[in-house]
Design a protein around this motif. Sequence first.
Motif, PDB file in Angstrom:
ATOM      1  N   ILE A  16       0.834  -1.201   0.000  1.00  0.00           N
ATOM      2  CA  ILE A  16       0.000   0.000   0.000  1.00  0.00           C
ATOM      3  C   ILE A  16       0.870   1.251   0.000  1.00  0.00           C
ATOM      4  O   ILE A  16       0.622   2.197  -0.755  1.00  0.00           O
ATOM      5  CB  ILE A  16      -0.974  -0.007   1.203  1.00  0.00           C
ATOM      6  N   GLU A  17       1.911   1.245   0.822  1.00  0.00           N
ATOM      7  CA  GLU A  17       2.836   2.375   0.880  1.00  0.00           C
ATOM      8  C   GLU A  17       3.484   2.615  -0.476  1.00  0.00           C
ATOM      9  O   GLU A  17       3.610   3.752  -0.924  1.00  0.00           O
ATOM     10  CB  GLU A  17       3.899   2.083   1.933  1.00  0.00           C
ATOM     11  N   ILE A  33       0.956   4.227  -2.829  1.00  0.00           N
ATOM     12  CA  ILE A  33       0.732   5.635  -2.483  1.00  0.00           C
ATOM     13  C   ILE A  33       1.887   6.490  -2.979  1.00  0.00           C
ATOM     14  O   ILE A  33       1.677   7.554  -3.583  1.00  0.00           O
ATOM     15  CB  ILE A  33       0.535   5.802  -0.955  1.00  0.00           C
ATOM     16  N   ASN A  34       3.105   6.022  -2.764  1.00  0.00           N
ATOM     17  CA  ASN A  34       4.281   6.765  -3.254  1.00  0.00           C
ATOM     18  C   ASN A  34       4.281   6.863  -4.768  1.00  0.00           C
ATOM     19  O   ASN A  34       4.664   7.896  -5.327  1.00  0.00           O
ATOM     20  CB  ASN A  34       5.570   6.127  -2.747  1.00  0.00           C
ATOM     21  N   LEU A  37       1.654   6.920  -6.713  1.00  0.00           N
ATOM     22  CA  LEU A  37       0.638   7.906  -7.096  1.00  0.00           C
ATOM     23  C   LEU A  37       1.110   9.337  -6.822  1.00  0.00           C
ATOM     24  O   LEU A  37       0.831  10.249  -7.604  1.00  0.00           O
ATOM     25  CB  LEU A  37      -0.661   7.640  -6.337  1.00  0.00           C
ATOM     26  N   LYS A  38       1.810   9.535  -5.727  1.00  0.00           N
ATOM     27  CA  LYS A  38       2.324  10.873  -5.379  1.00  0.00           C
ATOM     28  C   LYS A  38       3.333  11.369  -6.402  1.00  0.00           C
ATOM     29  O   LYS A  38       3.429  12.571  -6.642  1.00  0.00           O
ATOM     30  CB  LYS A  38       2.990  10.848  -4.003  1.00  0.00           C
TER      31      LYS A  38
END
Length: 82
Positions: free
Chosen positions: A72-73, A76-77, A79-80
């Motif tokens: 998940i991390e 998220i990274n 996508l950022k």
Amino acid sequence: MNSIKYTLDRYENDLAVFLLKDDESIEKLVPTMELPERIKEGDIVEMEFADNGSIQTLTILRNDTQKMKSDIEHLINKLKNK
């Protein structure tokens, strides 16, 4: 009896809401008094239930939980950084 994987999604009053790992639309409600104190939201567990519906065994799968959080991390990274 077969053990089944669930994710602890949330607590609602005196109940823990677990989601079936293979189909998260299926919920299993468990009284919090049946759970070990060290379990927290997001933990992946294997559970077996007695015929009366109470937990017979519960194992927190720390490696599975950590892998899921890491995945998940990573997403998220990713996508950022788009």
